[in-house]
Design an enzyme around this catalytic site. Structure first.
Site, PDB file in Angstrom:
ATOM      1  N   GLY A 234      27.430 -26.651  31.421  1.00 30.71           N
ATOM      2  CA  GLY A 234      27.027 -25.288  31.751  1.00 30.71           C
ATOM      3  C   GLY A 234      27.251 -24.837  33.177  1.00 30.71           C
TER       4      GLY A 234
ATOM      5  NE  ARG B 284      35.782 -17.551  28.891  1.00 33.48           N
ATOM      6  CZ  ARG B 284      35.441 -16.898  29.975  1.00 33.48           C
ATOM      7  NH1 ARG B 284      36.341 -16.336  30.738  1.00 33.48           N
ATOM      8  NH2 ARG B 284      34.187 -16.814  30.332  1.00 33.48           N
TER       9      ARG B 284
ATOM     10  CB  CYS C  52      47.084  -3.881  15.284  1.00 30.61           C
ATOM     11  SG  CYS C  52      48.867  -4.038  15.320  1.00 30.61           S
ATOM     12  CD  GLU C  53      41.366  -5.982  15.854  1.00 29.40           C
ATOM     13  OE1 GLU C  53      40.379  -5.266  16.104  1.00 29.40           O
ATOM     14  OE2 GLU C  53      41.566  -6.527  14.765  1.00 29.40           O
TER      15      GLU C  53
END
Ligand code: PLP
Length: 412
Positions: free
Chosen positions: A239, A312, A342-343
């Site tokens: 982390g 990400r 295509c987004e």
């Protein structure tokens, strides 16, 4: 990040020109620096040198075999979350006794595979999982070493999708209910509780949440000792954050010193599971500008890397520094750097000041070594990018570019 540097007006990865790599291997292209990987692993591992410890690199951050082999050669253990990752880690030469297995949904076949290999320990996330491990181990005539993943309910102050140690998260066992779980484990024949585990989230940029979790775990440890359990491992997960933009995460040395101060005298072997901090800034994604266009309100730079290569930004709204591979010195503009998918969510950078770039020029997307290739997909039937590992002047094709044949191979 001094192994990715401008030299004579163009970007180098260690001793190799990124332009030459792109010309030889095409784009989009992941490029990793072996020297950076080594430096990051050694900086992290040495921060705990005064304690008995094992650094188990988190395979999911970047699971390329060449990366795993390099880390294994430096003495790294591995933290895995699937049978596939176990397969990779073993293939890379990681001794099974240095592997810990995390994750909320281990399947019986995966548990069997891990017991056959002889991994160090399972980080167990539910009592049903405990019973399952006991059952599988018993049938094999083995005893599984386990720890429970404790959810300490601390806020890591990071993106909600990568927070894992809050009460509302699916991970681990509630700390107040965990004593019963240990009591249950103690009384089962084929599991042996040997550790305590915790992983509160990713991309943490301060030490406080770690210390807050640790305080809770140490109180808990005392309770386990009072139950006469022989707890020998304390796994603090991963982390630790990295610098993508303006963040100023603690140096591993600082993190190590803070933990050593609290844990130094306890008879526990400390396990750490760093992922991002080892590989994040050891990799870039190189992409070529296909087109530029203006709308009345926006300028777009359309590149050949997309959300399927690096998700990400789309998934977390993450910031990745984007720069020209060979700076041309043109004035800056406010642009969106977008891919061919295509987004509308397919972008690598939004509202970014970037010098004007032209068709055929290349961009480097920085800090792409962690959760880059490993989260990539074939969406829009795009073959996945190649991965290159540079070591000094040496160029290793760590993964060949996928082909159209590889796209359909499992369907024929
Ligand atoms: C993802 C993960 C890690 C690694 O996290 P980083 O933020 O990349 O260091 C470690 N342990 C577990 C259990 C994980 O799920």
């Amino acid at each position: 990040m001094h192994h990715f540097q401008q030299r004579n007006g163009t970007l180098f990865a260690e001793g190799v020109s990124v332009t030459e790599l792109a010309e030889a291997h095409g784009t989009p292209l992941y490029v990793y620096s072996a020297a950076t990987l080594k430096r990051h692993f050694e900086a992290f591992d040495s921060a705990f040198a005064s304690m008995e410890h094992l650094t188990c690199y988190s395979v999911k951050a970047n699971s390329n075999l060449h990366v795993l082999r390099l880390l294994a050669s430096l003495g790294a253990g591995m933290d895995i979350v699937s049978g596939g990752e176990l397969y990779r880690a073993l293939l890379a030469g990681v001794p099974a006794g240095k592997i810990v297995y995390s994750g909320v949904g281990k399947k019986p076949a995966e548990i069997r595979q891990a017991l056959e290999a002889g991994i160090l320990m399972f980080n167990v996330e539910s009592t049903q999982e405990l019973l399952r491990i006991n059952e599988v181990a018993k049938a094999m005539g083995k005893v599984a070493q386990i720890s429970f993943r404790i959810n300490p309910d601390v806020d890591p102050k990071t993106h909600p999708y990568i927070s894992t140690g809050l009460k509302k998260n699916k991970f681990g066992l509630n700390i107040d209910l965990s004593l019963d779980a240990y009591a249950l484990a103690r009384d089962l024949p084929a599991v042996e509780p040997v550790g305590i585990d915790c992983h509160i989230g990713s991309q943490l940029t301060t030490i406080e949440p770690f210390m807050e979790a640790l305080d809770k775990l140490l109180i808990f440890y005392d309770k386990l000792k009072a139950m006469n359990l022989d707890i020998r491992y304390l796994d603090l997960g991963g982390g630790l954050g990295i610098n993508y933009d303006e963040e100023q995460p603690p140096h591993p040395k600082e993190f190590g010193a803070a933990l050593t101060k609290v844990l130094g005298k306890l008879p526990l072997k400390i396990i750490l599971e760093p992922g991002r901090v080892i590989v994040g800034n050891a990799g870039i994604l190189v992409t070529e500008v296909l087109y530029t266009k203006q709308s009345p309100t926006k300028s777009f730079v359309i590149v050949d890397a997309a959300m399927n290569d690096l998700v990400r930004p789309s998934l977390y709204g993450s910031f990745h520094r984007v720069e020209e591979v060979t700076p041309q010195g043109r004035p800056a503009q406010d642009v969106d750097v977008v891919g061919p998918i295509c987004e509308s969510g397919d972008f690598l950078a939004k509202d970014r000041q970037l010098p004007e770039v032209r068709q055929g020029e290349r961009l480097a997307v920085y800090s792409a070594g962690a959760y880059g290739f490993t989260m990539s997909s074939n969406y829009n039937s795009r073959p996945r990018a190649a991965e290159i590992l540079v070591d000094g002047e040496q160029v290793i094709v760590a993964r060949r570019r996928e082909t159209f044949e590889s796209l359909v191979a499992q369907e024929l």
